[in-house]
Write an enzyme that holds these catalytic residues in place. Sequence first.
Site, PDB file in Angstrom:
ATOM      1  N   ASP A  54     -21.517   9.397   1.705  1.00  0.00           N
ATOM      2  CA  ASP A  54     -22.796  10.009   2.054  1.00  0.00           C
ATOM      3  C   ASP A  54     -23.145  11.023   0.956  1.00  0.00           C
ATOM      4  O   ASP A  54     -22.452  12.032   0.788  1.00  0.00           O
ATOM      5  CB  ASP A  54     -22.608  10.723   3.407  1.00  0.00           C
ATOM      6  CG  ASP A  54     -23.917  11.063   4.084  1.00  0.00           C
ATOM      7  OD1 ASP A  54     -24.909  11.302   3.377  1.00  0.00           O
ATOM      8  OD2 ASP A  54     -23.932  11.103   5.331  1.00  0.00           O
ATOM      9  N   ASP A 103     -28.953  10.803   1.593  1.00  0.00           N
ATOM     10  CA  ASP A 103     -29.565  11.749   2.521  1.00  0.00           C
ATOM     11  C   ASP A 103     -31.014  12.036   2.107  1.00  0.00           C
ATOM     12  O   ASP A 103     -31.290  12.216   0.921  1.00  0.00           O
ATOM     13  CB  ASP A 103     -28.731  13.040   2.442  1.00  0.00           C
ATOM     14  CG  ASP A 103     -29.027  14.020   3.545  1.00  0.00           C
ATOM     15  OD1 ASP A 103     -28.737  13.710   4.703  1.00  0.00           O
ATOM     16  OD2 ASP A 103     -29.548  15.108   3.239  1.00  0.00           O
ATOM     17  N   GLU A 130     -31.647   7.288   3.874  1.00  0.00           N
ATOM     18  CA  GLU A 130     -32.135   7.925   5.105  1.00  0.00           C
ATOM     19  C   GLU A 130     -33.502   8.490   4.770  1.00  0.00           C
ATOM     20  O   GLU A 130     -33.646   9.275   3.826  1.00  0.00           O
ATOM     21  CB  GLU A 130     -31.199   9.058   5.533  1.00  0.00           C
ATOM     22  CG  GLU A 130     -31.657   9.702   6.837  1.00  0.00           C
ATOM     23  CD  GLU A 130     -31.510  11.225   6.881  1.00  0.00           C
ATOM     24  OE1 GLU A 130     -31.415  11.766   7.979  1.00  0.00           O
ATOM     25  OE2 GLU A 130     -31.511  11.872   5.816  1.00  0.00           O
ATOM     26  N   HIS A 136     -25.410  11.280  13.887  1.00  0.00           N
ATOM     27  CA  HIS A 136     -24.920  12.648  14.113  1.00  0.00           C
ATOM     28  C   HIS A 136     -26.045  13.673  14.280  1.00  0.00           C
ATOM     29  O   HIS A 136     -25.764  14.854  14.432  1.00  0.00           O
ATOM     30  CB  HIS A 136     -24.031  13.038  12.934  1.00  0.00           C
ATOM     31  CG  HIS A 136     -24.801  13.075  11.642  1.00  0.00           C
ATOM     32  ND1 HIS A 136     -25.391  11.956  11.099  1.00  0.00           N
ATOM     33  CD2 HIS A 136     -25.134  14.090  10.830  1.00  0.00           C
ATOM     34  CE1 HIS A 136     -26.027  12.288   9.993  1.00  0.00           C
ATOM     35  NE2 HIS A 136     -25.895  13.574   9.805  1.00  0.00           N
ATOM     36  N   ASP A 137     -27.286  13.207  14.220  1.00  0.00           N
ATOM     37  CA  ASP A 137     -28.421  14.138  14.337  1.00  0.00           C
ATOM     38  C   ASP A 137     -29.152  14.019  15.671  1.00  0.00           C
ATOM     39  O   ASP A 137     -30.009  14.854  15.966  1.00  0.00           O
ATOM     40  CB  ASP A 137     -29.449  13.872  13.222  1.00  0.00           C
ATOM     41  CG  ASP A 137     -28.924  14.251  11.846  1.00  0.00           C
ATOM     42  OD1 ASP A 137     -28.116  15.199  11.760  1.00  0.00           O
ATOM     43  OD2 ASP A 137     -29.320  13.602  10.858  1.00  0.00           O
TER      44      ASP A 137
HETATM   45  C1  NOJ Z   1     -30.092  14.601   7.149  1.00  0.00           C
HETATM   46  C2  NOJ Z   1     -28.698  14.648   7.706  1.00  0.00           C
HETATM   47  O1  NOJ Z   1     -28.475  13.520   8.500  1.00  0.00           O
HETATM   48  C3  NOJ Z   1     -28.585  15.940   8.478  1.00  0.00           C
HETATM   49  O2  NOJ Z   1     -27.386  16.013   9.208  1.00  0.00           O
HETATM   50  C4  NOJ Z   1     -28.702  17.086   7.507  1.00  0.00           C
HETATM   51  O3  NOJ Z   1     -28.699  18.313   8.221  1.00  0.00           O
HETATM   52  C5  NOJ Z   1     -29.999  16.997   6.687  1.00  0.00           C
HETATM   53  N1  NOJ Z   1     -30.256  15.668   6.215  1.00  0.00           N
HETATM   54  C6  NOJ Z   1     -29.926  17.919   5.488  1.00  0.00           C
HETATM   55  O4  NOJ Z   1     -29.043  17.413   4.530  1.00  0.00           O
END
Ligand code: NOJ
Length: 542
Positions: free
Chosen positions: A108, A210, A269, A329-330
């Site tokens: 990642d 990311d 992402e 995870h978000d």
């Molecule tokens: C997306 C990630 O999935 C998240 O966990 C993170 O806080 C933000 N990007 C900032 O990197």
Amino acid sequence: MVEAPESLPWWKRGVIYQVYPRSFADSNGDGIGDLGGILAHLDYLNDGTPASLGTDAIWLSPIFASPAYDFGYDVSNYNEVDPLFGRLADLDELIRQAHERGMRIILDLALNHTSHLHPWFDESRASRTSPKRDWYLWQDARPRGGPPNHWQSVFGGRAWQWDPATTQFYYHMFLPQQPDLNWRNPQVREEIEKVMRFWLERGVDGFRLDVVNAYFKDAQLRDNPFHWGLRAYDRQVHAYDADQPELLSVYAEMRKLVDEYGDRMVVGELLRGSPKKIWRYCGAGRLHLAFSFDLISCGWNPLAFQRAILACEQALGPEGWPCYALGNHDVSRLVSRYPGRHALERAKVAAALLLTLRGTPCLYQGEELGMKDGLVPRGKIRDPAGKRYWPLYPGRDPTRTPLPWSDGPGAGFTNGDPWLPINPDFRSVNVARELEDPHSVLSFYRRLIWLRRSSKALNSGSFRSLLKNPKGGLAYLRESEEETVLVAMNFYQRPTQLVLDEDLPTSQWEWRLGTHPGRSGLQVGNTLSLLPYEVCILQGAR
Ligand code: NOJ
Ligand code: CA
């Protein structure tokens, strides 16, 4: 790695499993998951037999050196493993052992920003004349004072942080401890290229990138237009702080670089990633894949899911390839998004959907157990977003609680004090118990994944909905040159009859997999009768 010749590359055919390393398994008793813990449990993911989950790739949330203001998404050294997780040699070993089991490793990379403690930022902030000043986004205050524009940070507050020592603002899309890199600076791009090569040469199979559509911000720093929303960040149309046209040149460079190493891939992402954006950013000369999160925001309603799936299918076309996720995870866990007495039945319906759609499924650790969001009391909140918005929003800790391996002490996750509380229901929702129970959510996931692996129609075929206006459930065909598979599912607690809009290509169907023990057939005509929360997967005779 020995592999049977297949028409589609692994990243289209396979199932990606997201490991959140802090919460997967702790090997040294400090309460935090680590690489040793992942190594110890690789057989759970894939030991080559249907006794294991059968996943094809592991996406590791960040394991790089980090002061962890955003739990690894703030990197202070991209070429080092954080000592919390182990050593570089452990990662080499993980790559080796994963490959031995036919699994790929995806790292990642959070490249939109670094940690404020990264040496690049240290140098950049040292003085206005630092050779690295332009590596980040520095701006003077407006003539009458105040930040250069109205841009907001995703985690709350202005996106501009004042630096009293050099009397300028720097831009941070997330925390002030996550300053954004200046992707217009060619030296930054060279350094990032080196980072990618470093890991590709060590044998990693790809990267999850990311917020990959946020690398560039408008050069003129124009204010974003207004939009209705709850948080300040949502009260803007993000016309100028993301999705800038320069992105495509970076994707082309990255694609070229990654393709030099053969069978590797990058999955992006996207912030606010609509199907149209996925189509724009993915394909030849661009990213291999980008996540579609649209299924995550669907209400529990087959029509909503069908609309999201068809929107993706239509935007991407037969050449494009979706990459669906039902969790990460978000976001809140599936069983907590669709709660109630029948949450586990819904988890199975959702599992069937994720694993039988056209596209690469991405499965977040713990979803295969039907885990709920954990209970994290205010005093134990770790996530900066949770600290800021509690009690309006509890943050992302509840979805990051430790994976329960057993009903033993520390849920088999740790011998120590876990960094986030173990879920209260770990005695019934844990890997060991669910492996033994043929009717568990985990057993259903395993059967689905192994069926998907063995079926060309399911892992590579086309998608065709059989319902124009789905009410009780969904029904669709997956078709390859060799096979046709019919998937039907009931979303509700009452029996349903799905009336098909078209004649099926055959009337001879062989039972492959279902949720209801004892069922081994289904009357297939122009209607399909399904029991409550029933999933049926049938293969058509040719
Ligand atoms: C997306 C990630 O999935 C998240 O966990 C993170 O806080 C933000 N990007 C900032 O990197
Ligand atoms: Ca540990």
